[in-house]
Scaffold this active site. Structure first.
Site, mmCIF file in Angstrom:
data_model
loop_
_atom_site.group_PDB
_atom_site.id
_atom_site.type_symbol
_atom_site.label_atom_id
_atom_site.label_comp_id
_atom_site.label_asym_id
_atom_site.label_seq_id
_atom_site.Cartn_x
_atom_site.Cartn_y
_atom_site.Cartn_z
ATOM 1 N N ASP A 1 0.824 -1.208 0.000
ATOM 2 C CA ASP A 1 0.000 0.000 0.000
ATOM 3 C C ASP A 1 0.861 1.262 0.000
ATOM 4 O OD1 ASP A 1 -2.096 -1.731 0.238
ATOM 5 O OD2 ASP A 1 -2.842 -0.952 2.145
ATOM 6 N N ASP A 2 0.235 2.363 -0.421
ATOM 7 C CA ASP A 2 0.706 3.741 -0.217
ATOM 8 C C ASP A 2 1.707 4.239 -1.253
ATOM 9 O OD1 ASP A 2 -0.850 3.413 1.990
ATOM 10 O OD2 ASP A 2 0.735 3.698 3.466
ATOM 11 N N HIS B 1 -5.852 2.854 -4.247
ATOM 12 C CA HIS B 1 -5.822 3.132 -2.805
ATOM 13 C C HIS B 1 -6.207 4.594 -2.563
ATOM 14 C CE1 HIS B 1 -4.741 1.791 1.168
ATOM 15 N NE2 HIS B 1 -3.754 2.647 1.318
ATOM 16 N N HIS C 1 -4.218 9.762 0.203
ATOM 17 C CA HIS C 1 -4.368 8.819 1.318
ATOM 18 C C HIS C 1 -5.177 9.483 2.431
ATOM 19 C CE1 HIS C 1 -3.304 5.892 4.430
ATOM 20 N NE2 HIS C 1 -2.960 5.090 3.434
ATOM 21 N N HIS D 1 3.959 -1.891 3.339
ATOM 22 C CA HIS D 1 3.881 -0.508 2.858
ATOM 23 C C HIS D 1 5.222 -0.080 2.258
ATOM 24 C CE1 HIS D 1 0.785 -1.081 5.921
ATOM 25 N NE2 HIS D 1 0.085 -0.160 5.274
#
Length: 251
Positions: A63-64, A114, A118, A207
């Site tokens: 993620d991210d 995603h 964020h 991440h």
């Protein structure tokens, strides 16, 4: 005078009752908007993939990203071990680093979204949420020529509108999370946490960026070091790494 007092008391009672009614409506809305989807996806397991069913299959997800420093190093590591993973991409970062997105696709990894930035879905209205989901998909499609179909909200926080506005997407959570966004955990602890939590069909979330709220900027370096150890250890076991879409075929 007594009549005036009674009227005043009735007025105060009416205000209190109205306050209780409004509080009840607010609580009901919060339950419907956020709490019910949270219970459904995390506890009951409805509406979002958390793990697969086949033995000895593992899905690595990240993620991210993309991050201009850490993501290329992560891709080098995955290529070294001939492993494919699923990347849940932040749309605004993809716009800044399209070459990394192209490399992710070129090397056989799967791309999901995603959000465009964020930000937790709980704190966005439906229109903003729709923009976050669909504009991110537009960005990825413009770069890769393929529209992503998998979605993971930041922090895994769903709202009722996710299921209404994101009907063209499959929702993905995880079954293994090890807190790798904090650098104080360190390489050894991360390695142990991942290896001890492995199970059939597990979906691991890590991440590859430390820029999000609550994360440490250098945390992905510890993640990469721990992941190197984990991949070497798993290579001696009969596990197979698969993409999220493969997990979903049997979920």
């Amino acid at each position: 005078m007594a009549r005036d007092i009674r009227l005043e008391q009735r007025g105060k009672t009416g205000v209190r009752n109205m306050g209780k009614l409004l509080a009840g409506v607010l609580i009901f809305f919060i339950m419907l908007y956020a709490v019910v989807p949270e219970i459904a996806t995390r506890i009951i397991g409805v509406g979002a993939l958390r793990k697969g069913r086949l033995r000895k299959e593992i899905a690595l997800t990240f993620d991210d990203g993309p991050d201009p420093y850490y993501t290329p190093r992560l891709l080098d590591l995955l290529k070294k071990h001939n492993i494919k993973a699923t990347f849940f991409i932040v749309g605004a970062k993809a716009e800044k680093h399209p070459d990394i997105i192209k490399r992710i696709q070129r090397e056989g990894h799967l791309i999901g979204i995603h959000n465009y930035v964020h930000r937790a879905n709980w704190f966005m209205n439906p229109w903003r949420l729709w923009q976050q989901i669909h504009y991110s998909a537009d960005v990825i499609e413009q770069i890769t020529g393929q529209r992503p179909v998998h979605y993971r909200p930041p922090w895994g926080l769903f709202t009722i509108f996710d299921f209404i506005l994101g009907q063209k997407f499959s929702f993905v959570l995880w079954s293994v999370m090890v807190g790798d966004w904090r650098s104080r955990i360190g390489r050894d602890a991360l390695r142990k946490k991942i290896l001890t939590q492995l199970h059939d069909g597990c979906v691991i979330v890590l991440h590859d960026s430390g820029e999000t709220f609550g994360a440490d900027r250098d945390a992905p370096m510890h993640m990469l070091e721990a992941l190197e150890d984990v991949l070497q250890a798993i290579s001696k076991q009969p596990y197979k790494f698969v993409l999220i879409d493969e997990i979903m075929k049997h979920a």
